[in-house]
Write an enzyme that holds these catalytic residues in place. Structure first.
Site, PDB file in Angstrom:
ATOM      1  N   ASP A 159       0.832  -1.197   0.000  1.00  0.00           N
ATOM      2  CA  ASP A 159       0.000   0.000   0.000  1.00  0.00           C
ATOM      3  C   ASP A 159       0.869   1.250   0.000  1.00  0.00           C
ATOM      4  OD1 ASP A 159       0.613  -0.852   2.789  1.00  0.00           O
ATOM      5  OD2 ASP A 159      -0.434   0.989   3.304  1.00  0.00           O
TER       6      ASP A 159
ATOM      7  N   GLU B 246       1.961 -10.399  -0.088  1.00  0.00           N
ATOM      8  CA  GLU B 246       2.294  -8.985   0.018  1.00  0.00           C
ATOM      9  C   GLU B 246       3.771  -8.863   0.342  1.00  0.00           C
ATOM     10  OE1 GLU B 246       0.530  -4.757   1.661  1.00  0.00           O
ATOM     11  OE2 GLU B 246      -0.040  -6.599   2.691  1.00  0.00           O
TER      12      GLU B 246
ATOM     13  N   HIS C 294       1.561  -8.839  -4.024  1.00  0.00           N
ATOM     14  CA  HIS C 294       0.559  -7.819  -3.696  1.00  0.00           C
ATOM     15  C   HIS C 294       1.325  -6.525  -3.439  1.00  0.00           C
ATOM     16  CE1 HIS C 294      -3.282  -6.277  -2.151  1.00  0.00           C
ATOM     17  NE2 HIS C 294      -2.504  -5.575  -1.337  1.00  0.00           N
TER      18      HIS C 294
ATOM     19  N   ASP D 270       1.116 -17.582  -5.743  1.00  0.00           N
ATOM     20  CA  ASP D 270       1.704 -16.390  -6.352  1.00  0.00           C
ATOM     21  C   ASP D 270       0.599 -15.619  -7.076  1.00  0.00           C
ATOM     22  OD1 ASP D 270       3.447 -14.489  -7.286  1.00  0.00           O
ATOM     23  OD2 ASP D 270       4.311 -15.762  -8.864  1.00  0.00           O
TER      24      ASP D 270
END
Length: 595
Positions: free
Chosen positions: A191, A567, A516, A558
């Site tokens: 993020d 992530e 991610h 994956d």
């Protein structure tokens, strides 16, 4: 994103250059290699242990062959001393006796051949440098030019020069809506937010790599914009985040904001396309103590570079002392995101990093302040009796970082501090002995994976942090068993594991390709941003993405949606960077290679 000890963090959705790794074509040109042979896909030092795992077959011969199929070593598989977590027996191929540098593959008749691997000096230099360079790709508030980022060049995102003080953080001097500048820093994970608590352990780990191996660190070249300023590239990269951290301290009282964040996670877009308002939220005891620890450690490290960075060391120490004072006055300021959201708008749903217990943060901060200032008053806040126990560090349990620092600086402590060294040494070695005990190693013959409990959120970072504990024990004793055990966990991360993946993007023949990680998803480039370690096996499926197997050491997919296993995060990359670089630094002393 890290896994909270109280809650699951809110749901969200190669190679760096040829300089940093074996060429991709050399590594990936054998995609037909079966998945039933698991080994370190990068390679091995000539005189270090060399182990592979074969999932099928029996007690039968194996050979090591050159790419031209010349046999250079023959051996026989042995059954694993204990079954895999699946309950089945797997087989161990030991080819430690092969020391000739070169490129090879392991061949088992009727089973197949392994991916190509290397035997040689500095065999992990590429992936070790890549793990640090990965932080450059996480930089906030700056463009990444092609000169430094290669094909992963991107526009600047999140200038963070107009950040709003959230109502939860409001004071008389800085009321809600006050605009502050808090640029730079690293994106925390997949993020685009920045979290002081997670920066704490990440920075502490990277700065410790410098403290333990300063001569080696000066040789690590990353090709970043600051590379020619006579400061080691590792410290230059850490400085990008350190300068952001300094902006997160309220200059009026010394308290530190918990995080700089959007109200909600951005979509899967590039940084420059993410333009939602940004906030600094509530000050907290955990964030403030983590900040104090990092600033204290940074002060004594960057003091060595006063000419290049005048005044920085002094500023860091002053900030640390002011943070300590705030934490003393606010010993139990809990960051409780749900409680905060019940009182203030806008509600915040990004990573919480919530913590209710601060003894560990206080221990770490006090230890670092004591080491830097030599003020015995701080030492009184560091418990070191025979009742303390070393634990593997995580963002929510950081006291061991303080103990590591006391031990690595043991010759520079005051008389009072030196009294703690025997007990701390005893406790460190007790933990290291439990990790290195060969009688309890799992089927894969790595320290990681003794039980199903090893495989939770961010399990790969646990493997890397176990390696750091073992390296600290080696530094203390120079006993080879500790470093050899640490090396087994490097092998684990790089391919000798239940998933069959090298867990670092851009390295190895079969590595994570769909992390991610917003830039890797949104940039339109097939190869992911390199040097990022995936979270690793975790059967919890907190993201509701089905993994192919729920056997704990195999519970991995994956898939960029699968943030519970795939992530990336700065607090996961930091211990991997430490582990890979420390072993590179120690290869000659350990006798793994000869000059």
């Amino acid at each position: 994103m890290a896994y909270s000890k109280n809650i699951i963090r809110s749901l969200l959705w190669c190679s760096i250059t040829c300089l940093f790794s074996l060429s991709a074509s050399a590594q990936t040109g054998h995609s037909s290699a079966p998945d039933s042979i698991r080994l370190n896909q990068i390679g091995f030092y000539p005189a270090a242990s060399k182990t592979a795992i074969v999932l099928t077959g029996n007690v039968q011969p194996f050979t090591i062959q050159t790419p031209g199929k010349k046999v250079v070593f023959s051996g026989k598989l042995k059954p694993s001393p204990r079954p895999d977590l699946s309950g089945r027996t797997i087989y161990v191929a030991d080819f430690t006796a092969l020391q000739q540098p070169g490129q090879y593959r392991l061949v088992v008749p009727g089973v197949g051949q392994s991916y190509l691997f290397q035997i040689g000096n500095q065999v992990h230099a590429g992936v070790a440098a890549g793990a640090i360079k990965a932080f450059y790709y996480q930089r906030v508030s700056t463009a990444l030019p092609e000169k430094y980022a290669g094909k992963w060049a991107r526009a600047a995102g999140h200038p963070d020069t107009a950040v709003l003080v959230h109502p939860s953080a409001a004071t008389a001097q800085r009321p809600a809506g006050t605009v502050i500048s808090a640029s730079r820093g690293w994106y925390d994970a997949g993020d685009y937010n920045k979290y002081i608590v997670n920066s704490g352990i990440s920075m502490g780990t990277l700065l410790s790599l410098y403290e333990d191996f300063p001569t080696y660190v000066k040789t690590v070249k990353l090709n970043i914009p600051e590379s020619n300023n006579q400061v080691p590239d590792l410290l230059d990269e850490a400085l990008w985040n350190l300068r952001w951290m300094l902006t997160m301290q309220d200059p009026n009282d010394g308290g530190v904001y918990h995080k700089l964040t959007n109200a909600a996670f951005d979509g899967m877009v590039m940084p420059d396309k993410a333009v939602q308002p940004r906030y600094v939220v509530q000050k907290g005891t955990a964030a403030t103590l983590d900040f104090a620890a990092v600033m204290s450690q940074a002060s004594r490290i960057y003091e060595n570079y006063n000419q290049q960075l005048p005044g920085l060391a002094d500023s860091c120490l002053k900030a640390a002392e002011k943070a300590w004072q705030w934490a003393q006055a606010h010993p139990n300021a809990v960051y409780d995101q749900d409680a905060m959201n019940s009182r203030f708008e806008p509600k915040v749903s990004t990573g919480a990093y919530g913590d209710n217990h601060f003894d560990d943060e206080r221990t770490w901060a006090a230890a670092e302040l004591y080491i830097t200032t030599k003020n015995d008053t701080y030492l009184k806040a560091v418990p070191w009796s025979n009742t303390i126990r070393f634990t593997i560090p995580s963002w929510a349990q950081v006291q061991t970082l303080g103990y590591y620092s006391l031990l690595r600086n043991r010759n520079q402590l005051t008389a009072a501090g030196k009294k703690a060294v025997p007990q701390l040494s005893h406790q460190l070695l007790a933990l290291a002995d439990s990790l290195a005990n060969p009688a309890t190693l799992p089927a894969y013959q790595t320290v990681m994976g003794r039980s199903a409990h090893d495989f939770g959120w961010g399990s790969n970072s646990d493997a890397a942090n176990q390696g750091i504990t073992l390296i600290q024990a080696y530094q203390l004793t120079r006993q080879a068993k500790y470093l050899n055990a640490a090396l087994s966990n490097l092998d684990y991360i790089l391919g000798r594991n239940g998933t069959g993946y090298c867990m670092v993007t851009g390295f190895g023949s079969k590595s994570t390709r769909h992390p991610h990680h917003r830039p890797s998803v949104a940039d339109g480039i097939a190869d992911p941003v390199p040097g990022l370690m995936a979270g690793g096996p975790n059967p919890g499926m907190q993201d509701h993405i089905q993994v192919p197997s729920t056997i704990p050491n195999q519970a991995y997919i994956d898939d960029d949606r699968a943030y519970a296993v795939n992530e990336i995060a700065i607090n996961w990359n930091a211990p991997f960077a430490y582990l890979a670089n420390a072993i590179e630094a120690l290869q000659y002393q350990a006798g793994y290679v000869k000059k």
